[in-house]
Design a protein around this motif. Structure first.
Motif, PDB file in Angstrom:
ATOM      1  N   LYS A 176       0.849  -1.197   0.000  1.00  0.00           N
ATOM      2  CA  LYS A 176       0.000   0.000   0.000  1.00  0.00           C
ATOM      3  C   LYS A 176       0.885   1.249   0.000  1.00  0.00           C
ATOM      4  CE  LYS A 176      -4.019  -0.084   2.002  1.00  0.00           C
ATOM      5  NZ  LYS A 176      -5.146  -0.115   2.984  1.00  0.00           N
ATOM      6  N   THR A 177       0.422   2.298  -0.671  1.00  0.00           N
ATOM      7  CA  THR A 177       1.117   3.590  -0.658  1.00  0.00           C
ATOM      8  C   THR A 177       0.517   4.453   0.444  1.00  0.00           C
ATOM      9  OG1 THR A 177       1.549   3.501  -3.028  1.00  0.00           O
ATOM     10  CG2 THR A 177       1.655   5.664  -1.982  1.00  0.00           C
ATOM     11  N   LEU A 197     -10.741   7.058  -3.734  1.00  0.00           N
ATOM     12  CA  LEU A 197      -9.643   6.708  -4.644  1.00  0.00           C
ATOM     13  C   LEU A 197      -9.401   5.203  -4.653  1.00  0.00           C
ATOM     14  CD1 LEU A 197      -7.188   9.654  -3.885  1.00  0.00           C
ATOM     15  CD2 LEU A 197      -8.370   9.210  -6.053  1.00  0.00           C
ATOM     16  N   ASN A 198      -9.515   4.593  -3.507  1.00  0.00           N
ATOM     17  CA  ASN A 198      -9.324   3.137  -3.456  1.00  0.00           C
ATOM     18  C   ASN A 198     -10.424   2.400  -4.212  1.00  0.00           C
ATOM     19  OD1 ASN A 198      -6.965   3.384  -2.019  1.00  0.00           O
ATOM     20  ND2 ASN A 198      -7.880   2.946  -0.027  1.00  0.00           N
ATOM     21  N   TYR A 212      -6.976   2.683  -6.739  1.00  0.00           N
ATOM     22  CA  TYR A 212      -5.740   3.015  -6.007  1.00  0.00           C
ATOM     23  C   TYR A 212      -5.616   2.097  -4.788  1.00  0.00           C
ATOM     24  CZ  TYR A 212      -5.322   7.346  -8.743  1.00  0.00           C
ATOM     25  OH  TYR A 212      -5.193   8.264  -9.753  1.00  0.00           O
ATOM     26  N   ASN A 213      -4.445   2.105  -4.201  1.00  0.00           N
ATOM     27  CA  ASN A 213      -4.214   1.311  -2.988  1.00  0.00           C
ATOM     28  C   ASN A 213      -3.485   2.202  -1.981  1.00  0.00           C
ATOM     29  OD1 ASN A 213      -4.113  -0.831  -1.193  1.00  0.00           O
ATOM     30  ND2 ASN A 213      -2.328  -1.788  -2.154  1.00  0.00           N
ATOM     31  N   LEU A 214      -4.261   3.049  -1.322  1.00  0.00           N
ATOM     32  CA  LEU A 214      -3.698   4.108  -0.477  1.00  0.00           C
ATOM     33  C   LEU A 214      -4.086   3.926   0.981  1.00  0.00           C
ATOM     34  CD1 LEU A 214      -4.626   7.220  -2.677  1.00  0.00           C
ATOM     35  CD2 LEU A 214      -2.537   5.855  -2.756  1.00  0.00           C
ATOM     36  N   GLU A 256      -9.068  15.121  -2.909  1.00  0.00           N
ATOM     37  CA  GLU A 256      -8.788  13.988  -3.798  1.00  0.00           C
ATOM     38  C   GLU A 256      -7.840  14.396  -4.925  1.00  0.00           C
ATOM     39  OE1 GLU A 256     -11.484  11.009  -6.545  1.00  0.00           O
ATOM     40  OE2 GLU A 256     -12.288  11.652  -4.593  1.00  0.00           O
ATOM     41  N   ILE A 282      -3.962  12.933  -5.621  1.00  0.00           N
ATOM     42  CA  ILE A 282      -3.566  12.331  -6.901  1.00  0.00           C
ATOM     43  C   ILE A 282      -2.364  13.076  -7.483  1.00  0.00           C
ATOM     44  CG2 ILE A 282      -4.266  11.937  -9.295  1.00  0.00           C
ATOM     45  CD1 ILE A 282      -7.118  11.518  -8.267  1.00  0.00           C
ATOM     46  N   LEU A 325       0.817  12.252  -5.742  1.00  0.00           N
ATOM     47  CA  LEU A 325       1.227  10.872  -6.004  1.00  0.00           C
ATOM     48  C   LEU A 325       1.774  10.675  -7.416  1.00  0.00           C
ATOM     49  CD1 LEU A 325      -1.724   8.895  -4.380  1.00  0.00           C
ATOM     50  CD2 LEU A 325       0.649   8.896  -3.602  1.00  0.00           C
ATOM     51  N   THR A 326       1.255  11.429  -8.367  1.00  0.00           N
ATOM     52  CA  THR A 326       1.538  11.108  -9.775  1.00  0.00           C
ATOM     53  C   THR A 326       2.334  12.176 -10.513  1.00  0.00           C
ATOM     54  OG1 THR A 326      -0.579  12.076 -10.499  1.00  0.00           O
ATOM     55  CG2 THR A 326      -0.571   9.727  -9.918  1.00  0.00           C
TER      56      THR A 326
END
Length: 474
Positions: free
Chosen positions: A263-264, A293-294, A298-300, A425, A429, A432-433
């Motif tokens: 997980k991040t 987001l999950n 996503y896996n946060l 949100e 993102i 993260l990106t």
């Protein structure tokens, strides 16, 4: 950067801990080892409940320290006077927001308030503030703490007394005793936001500050302090961040704290209840964004690190409701009593904080100095920038970011700004990106302005300064 070992006629240095604030900087970092390696005999003059001897550090306990009964009233008056003077000098009303009026719920509290108001009425001037300081010194010289301090100093004969905190009343009497015996003294300005708040109650021969910026602040707010009394050293509080031996692998950290290795994680760092009473709502907004987001693939996860002096239950319902999104990792601080200055850091928390930063991609908070901790790891920070409708009474967020210490920002792009719950949100993102080099670069410039660089050499600079001040014999 190495500190040369020097021969001294008297190499005994007292490190005065008037309360627990200085423990983190001066007892739990390599500050002690740096000084000892340079040949100093270091003794902590310890007014905290913490047993430093358990860590193998030399200490002399200050027993049953009490200030004069009237001193606290004069201290409160001094703060009001200095904030009024700063407001008048700068033509800026923001200084008035640094003072919180005491609650009047008894005859005694009413009389205290009237007494404090009468002092401020007759002393709202530069000369008046000096009269109050002189009165505080006069009162403190009558205390048992002062006479006990004289006795200790006459017996131990240190070459120098270094106080770890400029704002604690119980530091006044020991430092007066040292000055009356001709022992040079210094105090450390312990936090980046302290000087505009009118918190400097301690008067010493020298002042150790974080940066040129803080030096200029000290001369601006306290014109009786001369430039040659101020020494720029930086603060030791960031030194542990550069110690790779403290770092755990992500596998180790996840195992120790029951986290999912694939997980991040990012960190939500809490503020104290006065600064941000609506922090639970902000944490919930972050958790809602993560949950959404999950659901999108996503896996946060959020690692929640509360303010170390906040032992309240105000986050409990959010932590329970969003247990799928939030893992709380509480700071390893020790609560000795109810007041905030009896909540003490621990050496273990230095390692916990460093590894929390290392294991997370970025941090979200409302205006916390954690921005500096994260930028050392080349990681970005997002500041919450909206008020909670119908929330608990609080300073408006725009007024928070208008406080004097935030005006030191070298660019608004030092952090990402979350301007509404709906933006939470999007910002997550983005952090993260997207490439965060600009945010990190700008935050680094801000950090360089706030704290002397390289930050990992603060202890060496402090010991070099002490060496120069007590004039080594060649």
């Amino acid at each position: 950067m190495n500190l040369k070992k020097v021969k001294m006629q008297n190499n005994k240095i007292f490190i005065l801990l008037p309360d627990g604030i200085g423990l983190r900087n001066f007892a739990f970092t390599d500050f002690y080892k740096t000084g000892a390696t340079a040949g100093y005999e270091i003794v902590f003059w310890n007014n905290t409940p913490f047993e430093l001897s358990d860590l193998g550090l030399a200490e002399i306990k200050i027993e049953k320290a009490k200030a004069h009964p009237l001193t606290d009233l004069y201290k409160n008056a001094l703060k009001i006077v200095e904030l009024r003077l700063s407001s008048k000098k700068s033509k800026d009303s923001i200084y008035q927001s640094y003072y919180f009026s005491p609650k009047i719920n008894s005859v005694k509290s009413f009389l205290k308030t009237v007494f404090t108001q009468s002092i401020t009425f007759f002393n709202t001037s530069d000369r008046g503030s000096q009269r109050i300081r002189a009165k505080i010194a006069q009162l403190e010289r009558k205390t048992k703490l002062y006479h006990d301090s004289l006795e200790t100093l006459q017996r131990e004969k240190p070459a120098f007394v270094f106080c770890t905190n400029q704002r604690v009343m119980l530091g006044v009497a020991p430092l007066l005793a040292a000055q009356d015996l001709g022992i040079p003294t210094a105090s450390f300005i312990f936090s980046w936001d302290n000087l505009p708040k009118g918190t400097k109650i301690i008067e010493t021969d020298f002042y150790f500050v974080w940066s040129q910026h803080m030096k200029e602040e000290l001369m601006y707010y306290y014109p009786h302090v001369q430039e040659n009394q101020i020494i720029i050293t930086g603060t030791p509080q960031f030194e542990p961040h550069f110690d790779s031996d403290r770092l755990q692998t992500k596998t180790e950290f996840c195992k120790n704290h029951h986290l999912e290795q694939d997980k991040t994680y990012f960190c939500f760092s809490g503020d104290d209840v006065t600064t941000s009473p609506n922090d639970p709502t902000y944490l919930e907004d972050a958790a809602k964004a993560v949950r959404n987001l999950n659901q999108k693939g996503y896996n946060l996860g959020i690692i929640f690190r509360r303010c170390p002096v906040d032992f309240s239950k105000r986050y409990d319902s959010v932590l329970t409701q969003y247990a799928d999104c939030i893992t709380a990792i509480a700071p390893k601080w020790i609560k000795k009593a109810e007041s905030w200055n009896t909540i003490l850091p621990s050496k273990a928390d230095l390692e916990l904080q460093v590894n929390t930063i290392n294991a997370t991609d970025f941090v979200i908070n409302l205006g916390s100095s954690m921005v500096f901790d994260y930028v050392i790891f080349k990681k970005p920070c997002a500041f919450i920038n909206y008020d909670v409708p119908n929330g608990l009474p609080a300073r408006l967020v725009k007024d928070t970011y208008n406080l004097i210490h935030f005006r030191s920002m070298t660019s608004r792009d030092c952090v990402a700004w979350i301007n509404s719950p709906e933006e939470m949100e999007t910002i997550i993102i983005s952090l993260l990106t997207q490439n965060n080099d600009t945010l990190v670069s700008n935050a680094s410039l801000w950090f360089e302005k706030i704290n002397q660089h390289p930050p990992q050499n603060a202890s060496v600079r402090i010991w070099e300064a002490i060496t120069n001040l007590i004039r080594p014999i060649s």
